[in-house]
Design a protein around this motif. Structure first.
Motif, PDB file in Angstrom:
ATOM      1  N   GLN A  44     -89.261 -15.105  -6.398  1.00 45.44           N
ATOM      2  CA  GLN A  44     -87.998 -15.065  -5.677  1.00 45.44           C
ATOM      3  C   GLN A  44     -86.842 -14.923  -6.658  1.00 45.44           C
ATOM      4  OE1 GLN A  44     -88.968 -18.751  -3.209  1.00 45.44           O
ATOM      5  NE2 GLN A  44     -87.687 -17.595  -1.782  1.00 45.44           N
ATOM      6  N   LYS A  45     -85.855 -14.164  -6.263  1.00 43.14           N
ATOM      7  CA  LYS A  45     -84.680 -13.971  -7.099  1.00 43.14           C
ATOM      8  C   LYS A  45     -83.790 -15.216  -7.041  1.00 43.14           C
ATOM      9  CE  LYS A  45     -84.639  -8.981  -6.291  1.00 43.14           C
ATOM     10  NZ  LYS A  45     -83.871  -7.817  -5.783  1.00 43.14           N
ATOM     11  N   LEU A  46     -83.010 -15.402  -8.085  1.00 45.01           N
ATOM     12  CA  LEU A  46     -82.086 -16.525  -8.172  1.00 45.01           C
ATOM     13  C   LEU A  46     -80.662 -16.017  -8.332  1.00 45.01           C
ATOM     14  CD1 LEU A  46     -83.989 -18.794 -10.739  1.00 45.01           C
ATOM     15  CD2 LEU A  46     -83.821 -19.175  -8.277  1.00 45.01           C
ATOM     16  N   LEU A  47     -79.739 -16.716  -7.704  1.00 41.29           N
ATOM     17  CA  LEU A  47     -78.323 -16.465  -7.931  1.00 41.29           C
ATOM     18  C   LEU A  47     -77.814 -17.602  -8.809  1.00 41.29           C
ATOM     19  CD1 LEU A  47     -75.735 -14.868  -7.383  1.00 41.29           C
ATOM     20  CD2 LEU A  47     -75.370 -16.300  -5.351  1.00 41.29           C
ATOM     21  N   LEU A  48     -77.410 -17.273 -10.030  1.00 39.96           N
ATOM     22  CA  LEU A  48     -76.999 -18.284 -10.995  1.00 39.96           C
ATOM     23  C   LEU A  48     -75.511 -18.200 -11.280  1.00 39.96           C
ATOM     24  CD1 LEU A  48     -79.793 -17.799 -13.698  1.00 39.96           C
ATOM     25  CD2 LEU A  48     -79.843 -19.296 -11.698  1.00 39.96           C
ATOM     26  N   VAL A  87     -80.837 -12.847 -10.857  1.00 35.09           N
ATOM     27  CA  VAL A  87     -81.887 -12.665 -11.855  1.00 35.09           C
ATOM     28  C   VAL A  87     -83.276 -12.794 -11.226  1.00 35.09           C
ATOM     29  CG1 VAL A  87     -80.371 -13.599 -13.647  1.00 35.09           C
ATOM     30  CG2 VAL A  87     -82.031 -15.105 -12.515  1.00 35.09           C
ATOM     31  N   ARG A  88     -84.245 -12.216 -11.935  1.00 32.70           N
ATOM     32  CA  ARG A  88     -85.653 -12.423 -11.632  1.00 32.70           C
ATOM     33  C   ARG A  88     -86.193 -13.399 -12.685  1.00 32.70           C
ATOM     34  NH1 ARG A  88     -88.336  -6.500 -10.388  1.00 32.70           N
ATOM     35  NH2 ARG A  88     -86.676  -5.667  -9.065  1.00 32.70           N
ATOM     36  N   PRO A  89     -86.505 -14.629 -12.343  1.00 31.92           N
ATOM     37  CA  PRO A  89     -87.024 -15.579 -13.339  1.00 31.92           C
ATOM     38  C   PRO A  89     -88.464 -15.221 -13.706  1.00 31.92           C
ATOM     39  CG  PRO A  89     -87.101 -16.561 -11.161  1.00 31.92           C
ATOM     40  CD  PRO A  89     -86.413 -15.228 -10.989  1.00 31.92           C
ATOM     41  N   LEU A  90     -88.752 -15.163 -14.995  1.00 33.16           N
ATOM     42  CA  LEU A  90     -90.059 -14.711 -15.451  1.00 33.16           C
ATOM     43  C   LEU A  90     -90.859 -15.790 -16.173  1.00 33.16           C
ATOM     44  CD1 LEU A  90     -88.965 -11.246 -16.904  1.00 33.16           C
ATOM     45  CD2 LEU A  90     -89.900 -11.715 -14.623  1.00 33.16           C
ATOM     46  N   GLN A 101     -77.102 -24.715 -19.297  1.00 34.28           N
ATOM     47  CA  GLN A 101     -75.811 -24.060 -19.098  1.00 34.28           C
ATOM     48  C   GLN A 101     -75.617 -23.546 -17.676  1.00 34.28           C
ATOM     49  OE1 GLN A 101     -75.553 -21.098 -22.258  1.00 34.28           O
ATOM     50  NE2 GLN A 101     -74.562 -22.570 -23.603  1.00 34.28           N
ATOM     51  N   ILE A 102     -76.637 -23.688 -16.840  1.00 38.87           N
ATOM     52  CA  ILE A 102     -76.521 -23.264 -15.444  1.00 38.87           C
ATOM     53  C   ILE A 102     -75.716 -24.310 -14.680  1.00 38.87           C
ATOM     54  CG2 ILE A 102     -77.772 -22.748 -13.311  1.00 38.87           C
ATOM     55  CD1 ILE A 102     -80.147 -21.904 -15.057  1.00 38.87           C
ATOM     56  N   THR A 103     -74.609 -23.899 -14.116  1.00 40.58           N
ATOM     57  CA  THR A 103     -73.768 -24.846 -13.373  1.00 40.58           C
ATOM     58  C   THR A 103     -74.074 -24.848 -11.880  1.00 40.58           C
ATOM     59  OG1 THR A 103     -72.037 -23.146 -13.236  1.00 40.58           O
ATOM     60  CG2 THR A 103     -71.885 -24.737 -15.041  1.00 40.58           C
ATOM     61  N   ASP A 104     -74.628 -23.751 -11.388  1.00 38.85           N
ATOM     62  CA  ASP A 104     -74.993 -23.693  -9.969  1.00 38.85           C
ATOM     63  C   ASP A 104     -76.123 -22.687  -9.818  1.00 38.85           C
ATOM     64  OD1 ASP A 104     -74.652 -24.504  -7.253  1.00 38.85           O
ATOM     65  OD2 ASP A 104     -73.745 -22.561  -6.840  1.00 38.85           O
ATOM     66  N   MET A 105     -77.029 -22.958  -8.889  1.00 34.92           N
ATOM     67  CA  MET A 105     -78.161 -22.070  -8.706  1.00 34.92           C
ATOM     68  C   MET A 105     -78.628 -22.098  -7.255  1.00 34.92           C
ATOM     69  SD  MET A 105     -81.813 -22.043 -10.725  1.00 34.92           S
ATOM     70  CE  MET A 105     -82.289 -23.631 -10.077  1.00 34.92           C
ATOM     71  N   ARG A 106     -79.005 -20.932  -6.768  1.00 32.49           N
ATOM     72  CA  ARG A 106     -79.518 -20.838  -5.401  1.00 32.49           C
ATOM     73  C   ARG A 106     -80.678 -19.856  -5.369  1.00 32.49           C
ATOM     74  NH1 ARG A 106     -77.705 -17.660  -0.926  1.00 32.49           N
ATOM     75  NH2 ARG A 106     -75.887 -16.968  -2.145  1.00 32.49           N
ATOM     76  N   ILE A 107     -81.770 -20.258  -4.712  1.00 33.37           N
ATOM     77  CA  ILE A 107     -82.905 -19.355  -4.542  1.00 33.37           C
ATOM     78  C   ILE A 107     -82.578 -18.384  -3.409  1.00 33.37           C
ATOM     79  CG2 ILE A 107     -85.329 -19.168  -3.901  1.00 33.37           C
ATOM     80  CD1 ILE A 107     -85.845 -21.847  -5.150  1.00 33.37           C
ATOM     81  N   ILE A 139     -86.497 -23.422 -10.414  1.00 32.39           N
ATOM     82  CA  ILE A 139     -86.864 -22.275 -11.248  1.00 32.39           C
ATOM     83  C   ILE A 139     -88.375 -22.075 -11.223  1.00 32.39           C
ATOM     84  CG2 ILE A 139     -86.910 -21.363 -13.595  1.00 32.39           C
ATOM     85  CD1 ILE A 139     -84.241 -22.747 -14.087  1.00 32.39           C
ATOM     86  N   ARG A 140     -89.125 -23.170 -11.355  1.00 31.49           N
ATOM     87  CA  ARG A 140     -90.588 -23.054 -11.289  1.00 31.49           C
ATOM     88  C   ARG A 140     -91.030 -22.480  -9.950  1.00 31.49           C
ATOM     89  NH1 ARG A 140     -90.483 -28.234 -13.524  1.00 31.49           N
ATOM     90  NH2 ARG A 140     -90.989 -29.090 -11.485  1.00 31.49           N
ATOM     91  N   GLN A 141     -90.425 -22.962  -8.879  1.00 32.87           N
ATOM     92  CA  GLN A 141     -90.769 -22.458  -7.544  1.00 32.87           C
ATOM     93  C   GLN A 141     -90.489 -20.971  -7.439  1.00 32.87           C
ATOM     94  OE1 GLN A 141     -88.763 -24.484  -4.317  1.00 32.87           O
ATOM     95  NE2 GLN A 141     -88.952 -22.717  -2.965  1.00 32.87           N
ATOM     96  N   ALA A 142     -89.346 -20.542  -7.951  1.00 34.72           N
ATOM     97  CA  ALA A 142     -88.966 -19.138  -7.869  1.00 34.72           C
ATOM     98  C   ALA A 142     -89.889 -18.256  -8.703  1.00 34.72           C
ATOM     99  CB  ALA A 142     -87.520 -18.961  -8.326  1.00 34.72           C
ATOM    100  N   ILE A 143     -90.322 -18.753  -9.859  1.00 39.18           N
ATOM    101  CA  ILE A 143     -91.255 -17.980 -10.697  1.00 39.18           C
ATOM    102  C   ILE A 143     -92.572 -17.779  -9.966  1.00 39.18           C
ATOM    103  CG2 ILE A 143     -92.640 -18.052 -12.801  1.00 39.18           C
ATOM    104  CD1 ILE A 143     -90.279 -19.432 -14.183  1.00 39.18           C
TER     105      ILE A 143
END
Length: 219
Positions: free
Chosen positions: A148-152, A161-164, A192-198, A140-144
């Protein structure tokens, strides 16, 4: 609603800095006034900088940071994870040291706190549950930073989402996002995030989808 979830819901309401009457808080989370009074005491004991009194209302007085120590949020994350791991171990001496160190750290958190946090508490959320989200924090820090957008995946639903902004509330991490799936801002609990991809796609700054716009909307 589990008590831990209710406490987090109250934090989300209070974080706008406005004064909230106990009756309004009770109605928002569907509990009695007596329960709200106990919850406010619990949140204050866990380190959330809450100020207020019965019959007047409650509000958050400061961001949860460690300016006197000049610690970054990443350093705070690493320190907290380490203390919680040691505190939950079988070495009594180390657990005691983690306890006293946490008390010292809590004592130098935002200066306008009127109450001292309870020693080595995790009042808002149990460590075992909150720790589920720690694995996602580096991405998440890297994406901010890289925009970069994240698929959660949360609750069985996929969201782009766009992490801010990453925030730290009473030893629980949340992430402010602009959700392209729902077309609006959201404040997501990282645990509560079960899976995440940048995602490879980048996003550009758009005033109406920025963290500044989120803050304005909260007010």
């Amino acid at each position: 609603m589990r008590r831990a979830d209710r406490l987090m819901a109250l934090v989300q309401i209070l974080r706008d800095g406005a004064l909230h009457r106990a009756g309004d808080l009770a109605a928002a989370v569907d509990v009695s006034l007596r329960t709200i009074y106990r919850d406010m005491e619990t949140l204050a004991a866990s380190g959330v900088p809450i100020e207020g009194e019965r019959g007047v209302g409650y509000h958050v007085t400061a961001a949860i940071t460690l300016p006197p120590l000049n610690l970054t949020m990443t350093e705070l994350e690493a320190l907290h994870m380490g203390l919680m791991a040691v505190g939950g171990g079988n070495d009594t001496e180390l657990a005691t040291a983690a306890n006293t160190l946490t008390q010292k750290l809590d004592a130098v958190m935002p200066e306008d706190r009127s109450r001292s946090p309870a020693p080595f508490s995790f009042a808002i959320y149990p460590f075992a549950d909150a720790a589920k989200g720690f694995q996602h924090l580096p991405q998440i820090r890297q994406a901010i930073r890289a925009r970069q957008k994240l698929l959660l995946s949360i609750g069985g639903h996929h969201r782009t989402v766009r992490p801010l902004q990453l925030d730290y509330w009473g030893r629980l991490w949340t992430c402010v996002v602009w959700c392209e799936t729902t077309k609006g801002f959201d404040d997501l609990r990282v645990d509560q995030i079960t899976d995440m991809r940048i995602l490879p796609s980048l996003f550009v700054d758009e005033p109406e989808k920025s963290y500044t716009a989120y803050l304005a909307q909260r007010k």
